[in-house]
Motif scaffolding. Structure first.
Motif, mmCIF file in Angstrom:
data_model
loop_
_atom_site.group_PDB
_atom_site.id
_atom_site.type_symbol
_atom_site.label_atom_id
_atom_site.label_comp_id
_atom_site.label_asym_id
_atom_site.label_seq_id
_atom_site.Cartn_x
_atom_site.Cartn_y
_atom_site.Cartn_z
ATOM 1 N N TYR A 109 7.244 15.168 33.185
ATOM 2 C CA TYR A 109 6.809 16.368 33.908
ATOM 3 C C TYR A 109 5.431 16.078 34.479
ATOM 4 N N LEU A 110 5.317 16.106 35.800
ATOM 5 C CA LEU A 110 4.023 15.922 36.465
ATOM 6 C C LEU A 110 3.369 17.287 36.577
ATOM 7 N N MET A 111 2.520 17.600 35.615
ATOM 8 C CA MET A 111 1.893 18.904 35.504
ATOM 9 C C MET A 111 0.570 18.911 36.264
ATOM 10 N N ALA A 112 0.366 19.984 37.049
ATOM 11 C CA ALA A 112 -0.900 20.127 37.774
ATOM 12 C C ALA A 112 -1.156 21.593 38.070
ATOM 13 N N ASP A 113 -2.402 21.909 38.312
ATOM 14 C CA ASP A 113 -2.847 23.246 38.663
ATOM 15 C C ASP A 113 -2.243 23.655 40.010
ATOM 16 N N THR A 114 -1.822 24.909 40.122
ATOM 17 C CA THR A 114 -1.182 25.352 41.360
ATOM 18 C C THR A 114 -2.138 25.403 42.546
ATOM 19 N N ARG A 115 -3.426 25.542 42.317
ATOM 20 C CA ARG A 115 -4.388 25.467 43.430
ATOM 21 C C ARG A 115 -4.367 24.065 44.039
ATOM 22 N N LEU A 116 -4.394 23.072 43.182
ATOM 23 C CA LEU A 116 -4.341 21.692 43.647
ATOM 24 C C LEU A 116 -3.020 21.432 44.382
ATOM 25 N N LEU A 117 -1.914 21.863 43.776
ATOM 26 C CA LEU A 117 -0.600 21.643 44.390
ATOM 27 C C LEU A 117 -0.495 22.329 45.744
ATOM 28 N N SER A 118 -0.961 23.572 45.827
ATOM 29 C CA SER A 118 -0.866 24.291 47.100
ATOM 30 C C SER A 118 -1.727 23.615 48.162
ATOM 31 N N GLY A 119 -2.872 23.068 47.780
ATOM 32 C CA GLY A 119 -3.700 22.330 48.725
ATOM 33 C C GLY A 119 -2.996 21.084 49.240
ATOM 34 N N GLN A 160 -0.374 13.847 33.986
ATOM 35 C CA GLN A 160 -1.323 14.730 34.649
ATOM 36 C C GLN A 160 -1.212 14.579 36.164
ATOM 37 N N GLY A 161 -0.526 15.524 36.802
ATOM 38 C CA GLY A 161 -0.297 15.495 38.233
ATOM 39 C C GLY A 161 -1.565 15.632 39.059
ATOM 40 N N ALA A 162 -2.684 15.963 38.427
ATOM 41 C CA ALA A 162 -3.955 16.017 39.154
ATOM 42 C C ALA A 162 -4.404 14.609 39.532
ATOM 43 N N GLN A 163 -3.914 13.621 38.803
ATOM 44 C CA GLN A 163 -4.243 12.236 39.128
ATOM 45 C C GLN A 163 -3.327 11.758 40.246
ATOM 46 N N SER A 164 -3.741 10.728 40.932
ATOM 47 C CA SER A 164 -2.902 10.162 41.985
ATOM 48 C C SER A 164 -1.748 9.391 41.347
#
Length: 178
Positions: A109-119, A160-164
């Motif tokens: 599961y590549l989890m990340a904050d929805t603000r980051l994802l929406s950006g 951590q989906g916040a990482q590349s």
């Protein structure tokens, strides 16, 4: 030198009782789906980097990337062997697909904050303006509230989906090769 991990004494009802670990409670339980199928399954919301991570994993493992577009092709891919499978969140939520996911391979599961994802999605899709970005963020946040419990129910590992994807590929490969 002796090192004690438990520094407190507890009263227990049955002093001779033992804990038996069930399936999924030990690290070695996660190795079986990979050994049996050779699949890695990537799940997450749009913008989490699933497709790019799949491409990088495919390069390093010589396995094909499969990105099913409907429940039938998803079920077929999950029953197959030796692929990097990228599942859209709507497929993870599908009642015909969901029961197949956990046993189809190692599930990330590549989890990340929805603000980051929406950006990321706004940039990828060329959306302009604060109103469009705000609407996208609200929709992704609502979707996350719906599907995150399902993601937790089928995953083996969280990345951590916040990482590349370039930063995640070595972590994923380490978990795959366990």
């Amino acid at each position: 030198m002796v090192k004690y991990l438990i520094n407190e004494e507890y009263d227990v009802e049955e002093a001779g009782a033992a804990k038996a670990f069930g399936r999924g409670e030990r690290r070695e339980d996660y190795a079986d789906p990979w050994r049996e199928t050779g699949n890695a399954v990537l799940i997450g919301l749009p913008g989490s980097g699933r497709a790019e991570l799949a491409r990088l994993l495919a390069e390093r493992t010589d396995k094909p990337v499969v990105a099913p577009t409907d429940a039938r092709s998803a079920a077929e891919a999950l029953r197959g062997r030796g692929a990097i499978i990228v599942l859209d969140d709507r497929l993870v939520d599908d009642p015909e697909v969901r029961p197949l996911i956990h046993g189809a391979g190692k599930v990330f599961y590549l989890m990340a904050d929805t603000r980051l994802l929406s950006g990321r999605v706004a940039e990828r899709d060329g959306l302009e303006g604060n109103e469009a970005a705000e609407d996208l963020w609200r929709r992704l946040s609502a979707r996350l509230a719906e599907v995150e419990p399902i993601f937790y129910g089928v995953l083996h590992f969280i990345l951590q989906g916040a990482q590349s994807p370039e930063e995640l590929v070595d972590d994923a490969l380490e978990k795959i090769s366990y």
